[in-house]
Write a protein that holds these residues in place. Structure first.
Motif, PDB file in Angstrom:
ATOM      1  N   THR A 208      53.237  36.432   6.553  1.00 49.48           N
ATOM      2  CA  THR A 208      53.858  37.682   6.999  1.00 49.48           C
ATOM      3  C   THR A 208      53.713  37.838   8.513  1.00 49.48           C
ATOM      4  O   THR A 208      52.921  37.141   9.152  1.00 49.48           O
ATOM      5  N   GLU A 209      54.451  38.798   9.036  1.00 54.67           N
ATOM      6  CA  GLU A 209      54.364  39.109  10.473  1.00 54.67           C
ATOM      7  C   GLU A 209      52.908  39.444  10.845  1.00 54.67           C
ATOM      8  O   GLU A 209      52.383  38.967  11.855  1.00 54.67           O
TER       9      GLU A 209
ATOM     10  N   PRO B 214      64.888  28.486  10.054  1.00 54.12           N
ATOM     11  CA  PRO B 214      64.932  29.863  10.537  1.00 54.12           C
ATOM     12  C   PRO B 214      63.489  30.285  10.835  1.00 54.12           C
ATOM     13  O   PRO B 214      62.585  29.981  10.041  1.00 54.12           O
ATOM     14  N   VAL B 215      63.257  30.922  11.976  1.00 51.48           N
ATOM     15  CA  VAL B 215      61.897  31.393  12.307  1.00 51.48           C
ATOM     16  C   VAL B 215      61.971  32.898  12.590  1.00 51.48           C
ATOM     17  O   VAL B 215      61.923  33.331  13.741  1.00 51.48           O
ATOM     18  N   PRO B 216      62.066  33.681  11.507  1.00 53.21           N
ATOM     19  CA  PRO B 216      62.214  35.130  11.676  1.00 53.21           C
ATOM     20  C   PRO B 216      60.955  35.797  12.222  1.00 53.21           C
ATOM     21  O   PRO B 216      61.034  36.918  12.715  1.00 53.21           O
ATOM     22  N   LEU B 217      59.805  35.111  12.132  1.00 49.45           N
ATOM     23  CA  LEU B 217      58.560  35.686  12.654  1.00 49.45           C
ATOM     24  C   LEU B 217      58.157  34.956  13.922  1.00 49.45           C
ATOM     25  O   LEU B 217      58.178  33.725  13.973  1.00 49.45           O
ATOM     26  N   SER B 218      57.752  35.745  14.933  1.00 49.85           N
ATOM     27  CA  SER B 218      57.246  35.105  16.148  1.00 49.85           C
ATOM     28  C   SER B 218      56.291  36.031  16.867  1.00 49.85           C
ATOM     29  O   SER B 218      56.336  37.246  16.705  1.00 49.85           O
ATOM     30  N   VAL B 219      55.385  35.415  17.608  1.00 48.98           N
ATOM     31  CA  VAL B 219      54.451  36.172  18.453  1.00 48.98           C
ATOM     32  C   VAL B 219      54.409  35.490  19.803  1.00 48.98           C
ATOM     33  O   VAL B 219      54.782  34.326  19.929  1.00 48.98           O
TER      34      VAL B 219
ATOM     35  N   HIS C 132      53.194  30.972  22.449  1.00 50.61           N
ATOM     36  CA  HIS C 132      54.095  31.522  21.429  1.00 50.61           C
ATOM     37  C   HIS C 132      53.802  30.855  20.104  1.00 50.61           C
ATOM     38  O   HIS C 132      53.284  29.726  20.068  1.00 50.61           O
ATOM     39  N   ALA C 133      54.174  31.553  19.034  1.00 46.31           N
ATOM     40  CA  ALA C 133      54.158  30.941  17.698  1.00 46.31           C
ATOM     41  C   ALA C 133      55.386  31.435  16.955  1.00 46.31           C
ATOM     42  O   ALA C 133      55.804  32.594  17.129  1.00 46.31           O
ATOM     43  N   TRP C 134      55.967  30.550  16.157  1.00 47.41           N
ATOM     44  CA  TRP C 134      57.170  30.869  15.381  1.00 47.41           C
ATOM     45  C   TRP C 134      56.926  30.434  13.942  1.00 47.41           C
ATOM     46  O   TRP C 134      56.431  29.319  13.710  1.00 47.41           O
ATOM     47  N   ALA C 135      57.308  31.275  12.992  1.00 46.44           N
ATOM     48  CA  ALA C 135      57.049  30.943  11.587  1.00 46.44           C
ATOM     49  C   ALA C 135      58.309  30.987  10.741  1.00 46.44           C
ATOM     50  O   ALA C 135      59.135  31.897  10.875  1.00 46.44           O
ATOM     51  N   ASP C 136      58.421  29.990   9.864  1.00 44.98           N
ATOM     52  CA  ASP C 136      59.423  29.960   8.795  1.00 44.98           C
ATOM     53  C   ASP C 136      58.668  30.201   7.495  1.00 44.98           C
ATOM     54  O   ASP C 136      58.072  29.277   6.938  1.00 44.98           O
ATOM     55  N   PRO C 137      58.647  31.457   6.995  1.00 43.35           N
ATOM     56  CA  PRO C 137      57.844  31.773   5.811  1.00 43.35           C
ATOM     57  C   PRO C 137      58.373  31.096   4.546  1.00 43.35           C
ATOM     58  O   PRO C 137      57.598  30.872   3.624  1.00 43.35           O
TER      59      PRO C 137
ATOM     60  N   HIS D  66      47.297  34.464  15.440  1.00 39.35           N
ATOM     61  CA  HIS D  66      47.474  34.261  16.881  1.00 39.35           C
ATOM     62  C   HIS D  66      46.344  34.967  17.652  1.00 39.35           C
ATOM     63  O   HIS D  66      45.773  34.398  18.591  1.00 39.35           O
TER      64      HIS D  66
ATOM     65  N   LEU E  62      50.698  36.329  10.837  1.00 38.86           N
ATOM     66  CA  LEU E  62      50.968  35.494  12.011  1.00 38.86           C
ATOM     67  C   LEU E  62      50.312  36.102  13.245  1.00 38.86           C
ATOM     68  O   LEU E  62      49.667  35.403  14.038  1.00 38.86           O
TER      69      LEU E  62
ATOM     70  N   ALA F  89      59.870  27.939   4.275  1.00 33.98           N
ATOM     71  CA  ALA F  89      59.428  26.538   4.276  1.00 33.98           C
ATOM     72  C   ALA F  89      57.912  26.440   4.481  1.00 33.98           C
ATOM     73  O   ALA F  89      57.318  25.387   4.225  1.00 33.98           O
TER      74      ALA F  89
ATOM     75  N   TYR G 200      55.019  26.855  14.088  1.00 35.00           N
ATOM     76  CA  TYR G 200      55.002  26.082  15.325  1.00 35.00           C
ATOM     77  C   TYR G 200      54.292  26.905  16.387  1.00 35.00           C
ATOM     78  O   TYR G 200      54.607  28.085  16.551  1.00 35.00           O
TER      79      TYR G 200
ATOM     80  N   VAL H   2      56.220  26.766   7.425  1.00 37.60           N
ATOM     81  CA  VAL H   2      55.911  26.012   8.646  1.00 37.60           C
ATOM     82  C   VAL H   2      55.697  26.981   9.802  1.00 37.60           C
ATOM     83  O   VAL H   2      56.448  27.955   9.943  1.00 37.60           O
TER      84      VAL H   2
END
Lengths: 82, 82
Positions: A15-16, B77-82, A39-44, A23, A19, A46, A50, A48
């Motif tokens: 979840t947001e 898709p990376v809908p979550l990011s920080v 930065h961090a980016w998440a695909d919930p 972080h 994440l 899959a 980054y 994954v």
């Protein structure tokens, strides 16, 4: 200092809030290793995540993530960027 | 519009010039698909390239990269990011 992209697998359903907390856990200790997580980016779906950082070495990135409780599956130096 | 991270494998030995030219090839046609490629990072040793974009869909990202001559192996898709 160099740029790194690290990858976490197995994070399906993240979840947001999770994440952001992960972080924050990195940020809280990153200065011990002279790492800056940017930065961090998440695909919930899959599962994954980054993370982009500036760090003195791949091992420094690994140590921060391990101590923060979420070891990285891959850490890539990314000396080229546009 | 949503954020996407796509990944290219098999790019071992990629140079700064090659990365820049590949990115320019994307930028030249991205408006056809309403995609905005923002950044790309390359690990020439492992042969991995990560691209961050804003796009209407995963398929739009795929089509731009395909037409530019470097199809993506993964588009997340990376809908979550920080």
């Amino acid at each position: 200092m160099a740029k790194f992209m690290d990858v976490h697998h197995g994070m399906a359903g993240i979840t947001e809030d999770q994440l952001r907390m992960a972080h924050q856990a990195d940020l809280a200790i990153q200065s011990d290793e002279n790492v800056q997580f940017e930065h961090a980016w998440a695909d919930p779906d899959a599962g994954v995540v980054y993370c982009l950082s500036e760090a003195p070495s791949k091992e420094a990135v690994r140590r921060v993530h391990e101590r923060a409780g979420h070891p990285a599956d891959e850490v890539h130096p990314v000396p080229l960027s546009v």
